[in-house]
Design a protein around this motif. Structure first.
Motif, PDB file in Angstrom:
ATOM      1  N   ALA A   1       0.820  -1.211   0.000  1.00 38.43           N
ATOM      2  CA  ALA A   1       0.000   0.000   0.000  1.00 38.43           C
ATOM      3  C   ALA A   1       0.850   1.255   0.000  1.00 38.43           C
ATOM      4  N   ALA A   2       1.958   1.238   0.727  1.00 42.87           N
ATOM      5  CA  ALA A   2       2.824   2.407   0.791  1.00 42.87           C
ATOM      6  C   ALA A   2       3.409   2.755  -0.574  1.00 42.87           C
ATOM      7  N   ARG A   3       3.431   1.783  -1.461  1.00 42.60           N
ATOM      8  CA  ARG A   3       4.040   1.999  -2.779  1.00 42.60           C
ATOM      9  C   ARG A   3       3.030   2.105  -3.919  1.00 42.60           C
ATOM     10  N   ALA A   4       1.849   1.515  -3.745  1.00 41.69           N
ATOM     11  CA  ALA A   4       0.969   1.380  -4.905  1.00 41.69           C
ATOM     12  C   ALA A   4      -0.405   2.013  -4.763  1.00 41.69           C
ATOM     13  N   VAL A   5      -0.800   2.438  -3.559  1.00 41.25           N
ATOM     14  CA  VAL A   5      -2.134   3.015  -3.376  1.00 41.25           C
ATOM     15  C   VAL A   5      -2.023   4.536  -3.382  1.00 41.25           C
ATOM     16  N   PRO A   6      -2.677   5.214  -4.325  1.00 41.14           N
ATOM     17  CA  PRO A   6      -2.573   6.680  -4.397  1.00 41.14           C
ATOM     18  C   PRO A   6      -3.369   7.359  -3.295  1.00 41.14           C
ATOM     19  N   GLU A   7      -2.985   8.563  -2.954  1.00 44.89           N
ATOM     20  CA  GLU A   7      -3.727   9.360  -1.979  1.00 44.89           C
ATOM     21  C   GLU A   7      -4.875  10.077  -2.684  1.00 44.89           C
ATOM     22  N   THR A   8      -6.055   9.975  -2.133  1.00 47.14           N
ATOM     23  CA  THR A   8      -7.221  10.711  -2.629  1.00 47.14           C
ATOM     24  C   THR A   8      -7.976  11.264  -1.433  1.00 47.14           C
ATOM     25  N   ARG A   9      -8.696  12.349  -1.660  1.00 43.94           N
ATOM     26  CA  ARG A   9      -9.548  12.921  -0.618  1.00 43.94           C
ATOM     27  C   ARG A   9     -10.592  13.799  -1.283  1.00 43.94           C
ATOM     28  N   SER A  10     -11.614  14.136  -0.527  1.00 45.54           N
ATOM     29  CA  SER A  10     -12.644  15.023  -1.051  1.00 45.54           C
ATOM     30  C   SER A  10     -12.060  16.411  -1.275  1.00 45.54           C
ATOM     31  N   GLN A  11     -12.426  17.055  -2.392  1.00 47.53           N
ATOM     32  CA  GLN A  11     -11.945  18.405  -2.672  1.00 47.53           C
ATOM     33  C   GLN A  11     -12.586  19.440  -1.753  1.00 47.53           C
ATOM     34  N   HIS A  12     -13.737  19.089  -1.196  1.00 46.55           N
ATOM     35  CA  HIS A  12     -14.429  19.996  -0.272  1.00 46.55           C
ATOM     36  C   HIS A  12     -14.844  19.221   0.973  1.00 46.55           C
ATOM     37  N   PRO A  13     -13.861  18.814   1.791  1.00 42.92           N
ATOM     38  CA  PRO A  13     -14.185  17.997   2.960  1.00 42.92           C
ATOM     39  C   PRO A  13     -14.990  18.769   3.998  1.00 42.92           C
ATOM     40  N   GLU A  14     -15.885  18.071   4.653  1.00 43.70           N
ATOM     41  CA  GLU A  14     -16.706  18.651   5.709  1.00 43.70           C
ATOM     42  C   GLU A  14     -16.243  18.131   7.059  1.00 43.70           C
ATOM     43  N   PRO A  15     -16.408  18.913   8.118  1.00 40.68           N
ATOM     44  CA  PRO A  15     -16.048  18.423   9.446  1.00 40.68           C
ATOM     45  C   PRO A  15     -16.938  17.253   9.852  1.00 40.68           C
ATOM     46  N   VAL A  16     -16.478  16.487  10.810  1.00 43.77           N
ATOM     47  CA  VAL A  16     -17.238  15.330  11.279  1.00 43.77           C
ATOM     48  C   VAL A  16     -18.556  15.781  11.899  1.00 43.77           C
ATOM     49  N   ASP A  17     -19.617  15.083  11.565  1.00 44.94           N
ATOM     50  CA  ASP A  17     -20.950  15.367  12.082  1.00 44.94           C
ATOM     51  C   ASP A  17     -21.102  14.673  13.434  1.00 44.94           C
ATOM     52  N   GLY A  18     -20.806  15.401  14.515  1.00 43.88           N
ATOM     53  CA  GLY A  18     -20.837  14.820  15.865  1.00 43.88           C
ATOM     54  C   GLY A  18     -22.190  14.258  16.258  1.00 43.88           C
TER      55      GLY A  18
END
Length: 475
Positions: free
Chosen positions: A197-214
């Motif tokens: 995983a450290a070598r082959a899995v790309p980093e992705t994330r939401s472009q507009h992340p929202e805070p956690v909904d407590g």
């Protein structure tokens, strides 16, 4: 200034992250681990009970504690991946899964094992949503369709293979580890997975992340606990008052959760489970179909393990290998699934339900005619046909559910789907398992097994009817 503008353009026009073949293999390996561990303990429970002097209630907690923590935290795990990066959560969740598996394997007492299993379920909830979210964010077109098909095949195969592997490991008694090997086997697999995983899995994330909904997180957790905890523990505990109070509270807590989420959605915030997500027809109808399918799947796996070991007198290896035809046929048929869907659309799912119904009916007939000599040979025709039917349903439904989910909400959509599946798996053990165990004193093991299989057959019929409402094509 020119250099800054050039750098900015380079960033904005950079190619999107791509999940290659090795990365796909790695995330599918991670997807298999939590599902294998949900089922791997079924055939190991008698040995665990004997070695740790554990009561039936405690043994049920070994199963239920993992399933509850897993189901309750899955959507939160998906949201955290959107927020902090899916690769980061994937690596952290996988490392935690390895450590908690080690803790399970070294547990000196039954209650220590229960605590370690709860922690293992939480680690699974951090890791698994990132798999589907990464596939959604880092693939497209035919590559995504193929990846989703392989994910569905991996999920179905893992649920059957877990039970087979558990029986083989317990019987092998590697280095005197006995039942402990069903957990310790995860450790080297996790080490390999982390390296890849450290070598082959790309980093992705939401472009507009929202805070956690407590509030949403707490209310979802309480909702699932008030439903699943009494159903999984009620029978073994003798249905005390708290189980009935918990079930009575469930609709009120679930209603409060929906109200909170709907208000947050209307205010433009992203709740833990956005109600607007359910406006997607493919997601809504696919999730509804996952429920009876998963209830029947997990209920059958639990019931057949108990029946073969305690009723038919089979050892853990024989009990596990009795399902080998189901696993083998599932794997090969699922590989043909994408081509069949491309040609016939989602009516493949309806055909799969009809085929599975034939397989379950044949297994019920085999149990009625061959008991107590029920084993691999007697179950082979029904198990093989049922495996083919399941393979035409599960991978396709997974693709349908996520087909219209926006990439920005990939983590949320994945978390919702896996939570639905995991909660239904837990419900299957709780409902069909409880039915089977409750019928044994009055009907005997054979008739209790046949009756439970006929109830599952009704669930398969419901799945087939629900499949008629699926979109004819997958976007």
């Amino acid at each position: 200034m020119t250099e800054t503008i050039t750098a900015h353009k380079a960033r904005t026009t950079a190619a999107p992250p791509t999940l290659g073949a090795l990365g796909l293999f790695t995330v599918l390996l991670a997807a298999a681990l939590p599902l294998i561990d949900f089922f791997i303990v079924n055939v190991a429970l008698p040995t665990i009970g004997h070695d740790l002097a554990a009561s039936e209630t405690t043994l049920e907690l070994v199963v239920a504690g993992y399933g509850l923590a897993y189901a309750v935290l899955l959507v939160l795990g998906g949201r955290l991946g959107d927020l902090f990066g899916r690769r980061r959560l994937f690596l952290g969740g996988m490392a935690a899964f390895g450590l908690t598996s080690l803790a399970c394997g070294l547990a000196p007492s039954a209650w220590t094992l229960v605590v370690a299993r709860v922690a293992q379920g939480a680690a699974s909830a951090a890791m698994l949503p990132q798999v589907l979210a990464t596939i959604q964010a880092a693939t497209s077109g035919q590559r995504r369709a193929k990846a989703m098909g392989l994910y569905g095949a991996t999920a179905g195969l893992s649920m059957v293979a877990g039970q087979i592997l558990g029986g083989v490991l317990v019987a092998a008694d590697i280095a005197g580890t006995g039942w402990r090997s069903v957990f310790l086997v995860n450790v080297p697999v996790v080490l390999v997975g982390l390296f890849l995983a450290a070598r082959a899995v790309p980093e992705t994330r939401s472009q507009h992340p929202e805070p956690v909904d407590g509030p949403g997180t707490v209310l979802l957790a309480v909702s699932l606990l008030t439903l699943l905890a009494p159903l999984t523990e009620g029978r073994a505990a003798g249905w005390p008052l708290w189980t009935w109070l918990s079930l009575a509270a469930f609709p009120f807590v679930a209603g409060a959760f929906y109200a909170v989420e709907r208000r947050a959605d209307r205010q433009g915030r992203t709740p833990l489970v956005p109600p607007s997500l359910f406006e997607l027809t493919s997601l809504r109808r696919g999730l509804v179909m996952i429920v009876p399918f998963s209830i029947g799947f997990s209920g059958f796996m639990f019931v057949i393990a108990v029946a073969l070991q305690q009723g038919a007198g089979r050892g853990p290896v024989a009990a596990g290998l009795a399902l080998a035809p189901m696993a083998v046929v599932f794997f090969f048929v699922s590989l043909a699934g994408p081509r069949l869907v491309a040609r016939y659309g989602t009516r493949v799912v309806t055909a799969g339900a009809a085929i599975q119904a034939v397989g379950v009916a044949l297994m019920a007939l085999a149990a009625w005619r061959s008991w107590p000599g029920l084993g691999l040979v007697e179950l082979l025709p029904g198990a093989a046909i049922a495996g083919a039917g399941q393979a035409l349903q599960l991978p396709v439904v997974f693709r349908i559910v996520l087909s219209e989910v926006p990439t920005a909400r990939a983590g949320v959509g994945s978390g919702v789907m896996i939570t639905t599946q995991q909660s239904s798996l837990a419900l299957g053990v709780a409902t069909l398992g409880t039915l089977f165990l409750s019928l044994i004193p009055t009907m005997g093991m054979r008739d209790a097994l046949v009756t439970t299989l006929l109830v599952q057959l009704a669930g398969v019929a419901l799945t087939g009817l629900l499949s008629l409402r699926l979109p004819r094509t997958i976007g």
